[in-house]
Enzyme design. Structure first.
Site, PDB file in Angstrom:
ATOM      1  N   ASP A  24       0.764  -1.289  -0.553  1.00  0.00           N
ATOM      2  CA  ASP A  24       0.322  -0.112   0.035  1.00  0.00           C
ATOM      3  C   ASP A  24       0.887   1.568   0.193  1.00  0.00           C
ATOM      4  O   ASP A  24       1.413   1.464   0.966  1.00  0.00           O
ATOM      5  CB  ASP A  24      -0.430  -0.095   0.676  1.00  0.00           C
ATOM      6  CG  ASP A  24      -2.396   1.164   1.474  1.00  0.00           C
ATOM      7  OD1 ASP A  24      -2.146   2.050   0.648  1.00  0.00           O
ATOM      8  OD2 ASP A  24      -2.622   1.469   1.718  1.00  0.00           O
TER       9      ASP A  24
ATOM     10  N   ASP B 101      -2.761   2.475  -6.061  1.00  0.00           N
ATOM     11  CA  ASP B 101      -1.680   2.740  -4.963  1.00  0.00           C
ATOM     12  C   ASP B 101      -2.069   1.433  -4.027  1.00  0.00           C
ATOM     13  O   ASP B 101      -1.241   1.326  -2.822  1.00  0.00           O
ATOM     14  CB  ASP B 101      -2.089   3.880  -4.452  1.00  0.00           C
ATOM     15  CG  ASP B 101      -2.726   4.086  -3.577  1.00  0.00           C
ATOM     16  OD1 ASP B 101      -3.990   3.236  -3.715  1.00  0.00           O
ATOM     17  OD2 ASP B 101      -3.058   4.572  -2.290  1.00  0.00           O
ATOM     18  N   GLU B 102      -2.612   0.238  -4.232  1.00  0.00           N
ATOM     19  CA  GLU B 102      -2.709  -0.941  -3.786  1.00  0.00           C
ATOM     20  C   GLU B 102      -1.999  -2.172  -4.892  1.00  0.00           C
ATOM     21  O   GLU B 102      -2.851  -2.321  -6.263  1.00  0.00           O
ATOM     22  CB  GLU B 102      -4.234  -1.244  -3.113  1.00  0.00           C
ATOM     23  CG  GLU B 102      -3.867  -0.311  -1.551  1.00  0.00           C
ATOM     24  CD  GLU B 102      -5.079  -0.905  -1.183  1.00  0.00           C
ATOM     25  OE1 GLU B 102      -5.537  -1.599  -0.880  1.00  0.00           O
ATOM     26  OE2 GLU B 102      -5.786   0.136  -1.027  1.00  0.00           O
TER      27      GLU B 102
END
Lengths: 418, 371
Positions: free
Chosen positions: A19, A111-112
């Site tokens: 993350d 973003d993960e």
């Protein structure tokens, strides 16, 4: 009972979750090194914070705050407009680094990501925690993006781990320690547990994730149904949600939202903004060969109040021409005269393959076939002459920005708020 | 209230309440059955406000009165009672005492005043229709009802009075927007239905149960503007009609069908079933190619493979392809009883009309899929 492990197996599976910390702000700091170490926020074009850098967070700035609040709290904070292209590039780069360690990488969001590391110890001659450290360091040295990493037995547990220490955190929980992690996790922090589920669980005096998994399986099933069963098993380290390594080819929904400044009270202008979003979303659907049968459209007022409506199509469509008449008919539900609007958005749901559309008895199939071939003609003109060379006439109300696919900074029509 | 009644009599009444009472309760009293004792009879009523059911039973009533009790609990208790004789007594605060043999239960009740008032009164224009007719009409149309909650006006069977071959009759119609079926049959009398009404899905299910419950007695049907009252033997049922506009289904039945294909129903079903093994679970999409003397059914599915089926058919004309949902065809072919089916088509974007060889009162339509 309290300290008894849930399982004694160490690593039946090893799932890693990455993350990125304050992703948009971190990218901005990497692209412009002079921003390093300074409190910055992104989202200046929308008027609210979309991401706050680690330094800004330390000053009490959080996501969703309005920019006026940010400047009041922290005048030295720098406000930056979002650059989604850069974010997309950095996101891809992170996923590519993960793929050096294992082919099973799921791009969960911008973003993960999840990665299945099971069985890669022999290949890397390292323990799982060392592999995770390696990944974190590589992302840091090559891209200069801080990430938090969690490793555990299932996706739900890995996600709890990456949240456990932030920023630049590293949390690695083998099977025999799951209960320790769960005892420190409030139920509301479990992936997939929202406010309502949290409240329901608390009524049954479940306060931590450990309380939840100590209850029998049938309890989870009766209370939350299939979702409860999956969650219960995931949290005990039995994989229910696999890592989906296939590249994103199917879409659950397609959304397009744009904020415009200054806000406007002109009906035609706001409608034109909505049409532009519709055209964009439909073009994306066509690119993936999909058609939609349900849409939600919304308009957001200056005071952030938004109204949305849902429109059901009698047969799936991928042409904006099929929807404009319906949209115009229902536009008054979301647009009220005398109010100033700052954003509009369109989401396409129930996406099905465009080929093999089921025709409807009470709708003329020829009409939608014609609308679709018109849309395809527009696609080929766009391919040849560039974006904005052809568009629906409603967009003329956007003035000189009608052809632009970006949110217009300065609308030129009358009746626009200052 | 104090009554003595036989276990079987009480069970037969409670049986009807079981599928009607609400599972997810918005009003607690809707989980309950209303028991009303008048001299000599016990009436049991249940409703979810959409469907209501009432049955009347002979009982030995010592004290008349009324109470409501949780219908599912009461049914389970009565079912397990050891003795054929049951005594029900209402105590203070709506407690209900059940005594049978050496068993004695005391269960919670609620005041009968909270139970919604239902009007089971039948008007004058009651028509009695043989249950076979009603059951056949339901089975020949119900599969086409929509399950999409958004299109609530399609979530049921549309019912209108029609003259059938010069005699008074009734027609049931159902559609989900992609397919449509109607079935009409003559009735002993003329229904006083000025315009069509829509019976909701749950009401259709209950009506079917009522007609299916054994015996030869016909069912008597009465429509007023808002509800349907169906009575048979000791049981009366109330169905609130859907307040909505049914689409103009007759307008979309094509008049001009230049391409006529006749095929053996059984063979057609078998071919479609085999093709469905390969077709996608979601779309059930198959391609039908009509050529002189033959229908070819084919489909490809990237996850499974492909299939190609051929069957004989009477057709004269040029070869053409149409895409269809195989499940829509299987559903309608299953309810036809004749040996052959007759299909009328125009092109690959117009509805295909399917009729049974001899049954003129049945018509079904399926809209094509895009190939």
């Amino acid at each position: 009972m309290k300290n008894e492990p849930l399982t004694i197996r160490r690593w039946p599976r090893a799932i890693l979750h990455v993350d990125a910390d304050s992703f948009f702000a971190s990218v901005e700091q990497t692209v412009n090194p002079e921003l390093k170490g300074k409190p910055i926020v992104t989202g200046a074009e929308r008027g609210i914070v979309t991401a706050a850098s680690i330094e800004a967070r330390a000053l009490g700035i959080s996501r969703g705050m309005s920019l006026s609040e940010v400047t009041a709290r922290c005048p030295q904070c720098l406000l930056i407009s979002s650059n989604f292209e850069n974010y997309g590039l950095y996101s891809k780069a992170i996923f590519n680094i993960l793929r050096r360690y294992t082919p099973d990488v799921e791009e969960y969001s911008i973003d993960e990501a999840f990665a299945d590391l099971t069985g890669t110890r022999r290949m890397h001659h390292k323990s799982y925690i060392d592999i995770a450290h390696d990944i974190q360091n590589t992302i840091h040295t090559e891209l200069d993006i801080p990430v938090s990493v969690g490793v555990s037995l299932s996706k739900s547990l890995a996600k709890l781990c990456s949240k456990f220490r932030k920023p630049r955190g590293m949390t690695c929980v083998p099977g025999y320690l799951i209960h320790e992690l769960l005892a420190r996790t409030p139920v509301g922090s479990i992936w997939g547990v929202g406010h309502n589920t949290e409240a329901l669980l608390k009524k049954h005096s479940i306060k931590t994730a450990l309380d939840f998994v100590r209850r029998p399986l049938y309890f989870a099933e009766e209370l939350l149904g299939k979702v409860g069963v999956d969650l219960w098993q995931e949290l005990r380290g039995d994989v229910r949600y696999g890592v989906d390594a296939s590249a994103k080819q199917t879409y659950g929904s397609i959304s397009r939202t744009r904020t415009f400044t200054p806000p406007s009270s002109s009906r035609d202008y706001v409608f034109a903004q909505l049409i532009r979003n519709l055209e964009y979303a439909m073009a994306k659907a066509r690119r993936f060969g999909l058609a939609t049968s349900r849409l939600t459209v919304y308009a957001k007022q200056q005071n952030f109040r938004s109204t949305a409506i849902e429109l059901q199509l009698s047969q799936p469509s991928s042409s904006p021409l099929d929807v404009t008449a319906l949209l115009r008919e229902h536009f008054h539900h979301i647009f009220k005269e005398g109010h100033f609007y700052r954003a509009t958005g369109v989401t396409l749901h129930q996406l099905t393959p465009q080929s093999g559309t089921q025709f409807s008895l009470f709708e003329d199939p020829m009409r939608s076939l014609k609308a679709e071939s018109a849309a395809q003609a527009m696609d080929s003109i766009t391919a040849q002459f560039g974006p904005g060379s052809v568009f629906l006439a409603e967009r003329l109300h956007l003035g000189c920005h009608a052809t632009s696919n970006k949110a217009s900074p300065l609308p030129t029509l009358e009746k626009i708020a200052v | 209230m104090e009554i003595k009644i036989t276990k079987s009599e009480l069970l037969s009444g409670l049986f009807w309440t079981q599928s009607v009472v609400e599972r997810k309760v918005t009003m607690p009293v809707l989980s309950n059955a209303l028991l009303e004792a008048t001299p000599k009879t016990l009436t049991i009523t249940a409703t979810d406000l959409e469907v209501g059911v009432r049955s009347t039973h002979t009982a030995d009533v010592a004290t008349p009165g009324k109470v409501t009790v949780h219908a599912k609990n009461l049914y389970e208790i009565i079912r397990q009672l050891p003795d054929e004789k049951v005594k029900l007594t209402v105590k203070a605060n709506h407690w209900v005492e059940i005594v049978s043999g050496k068993s004695r239960f005391k269960i919670v009740g609620m005041s009968a005043d909270e139970f919604p008032k239902l009007s089971f009164s039948e008007g004058k224009e009651v028509q009695s229709v043989p249950t076979d007719t009603v059951l056949e009409m339901i089975s020949k149309t119900a599969y086409a009802m929509s399950t999409d909650e958004v299109r609530y006006n399609l979530n049921g069977i549309y019912c209108e009075a029609r003259d059938v071959e010069g005699k008074p009759g009734i027609r049931f119609v159902a559609t989900d927007g992609h397919r449509m079926a109607y079935c009409e049959r003559p009735t002993p009398g003329k229904f006083a239905l000025p315009k069509g009404v829509i019976i909701p899905r749950k009401g259709v299910g209950e009506l079917k149960r009522l007609c299916d419950s054994g015996g030869d007695a016909p069912v008597s049907l009465y429509f007023d503007g808002k509800q349907l009252v169906a009575a048979r033997g000791a049981v009366t049922m109330l169905v609130r009609l859907i307040d909505g506009q049914f689409p103009p289904y007759e307008q979309v039945i094509p008049k001009d069908l230049p391409k006529v294909v006749t095929a053996d129903r059984k063979q057609f079903i078998d071919s479609l079933k085999r093709a469905s093994l390969v077709a996608s679970d979601m779309s059930h999409a198959v391609k039908m190619t009509f050529s002189p003397g033959m229908i070819e059914i084919s489909t490809t599915n990237p996850d499974v493979g492909e299939v190609h089926e051929e069957m004989a058919a009477t057709y004269k004309g040029e070869t053409f392809d149409v895409g269809f949902n195989a499940k829509y065809f299987l559903d309608l072919l299953a309810v036809i009883s004749d040996e052959s089916v007759v299909m009328g088509l125009k092109n690959n974007v117009s509805p295909c009309v399917i009729r049974s060889e001899f049954d003129r009162g049945f018509l079904s339509m399926v809209m094509p899929r895009r190939l």
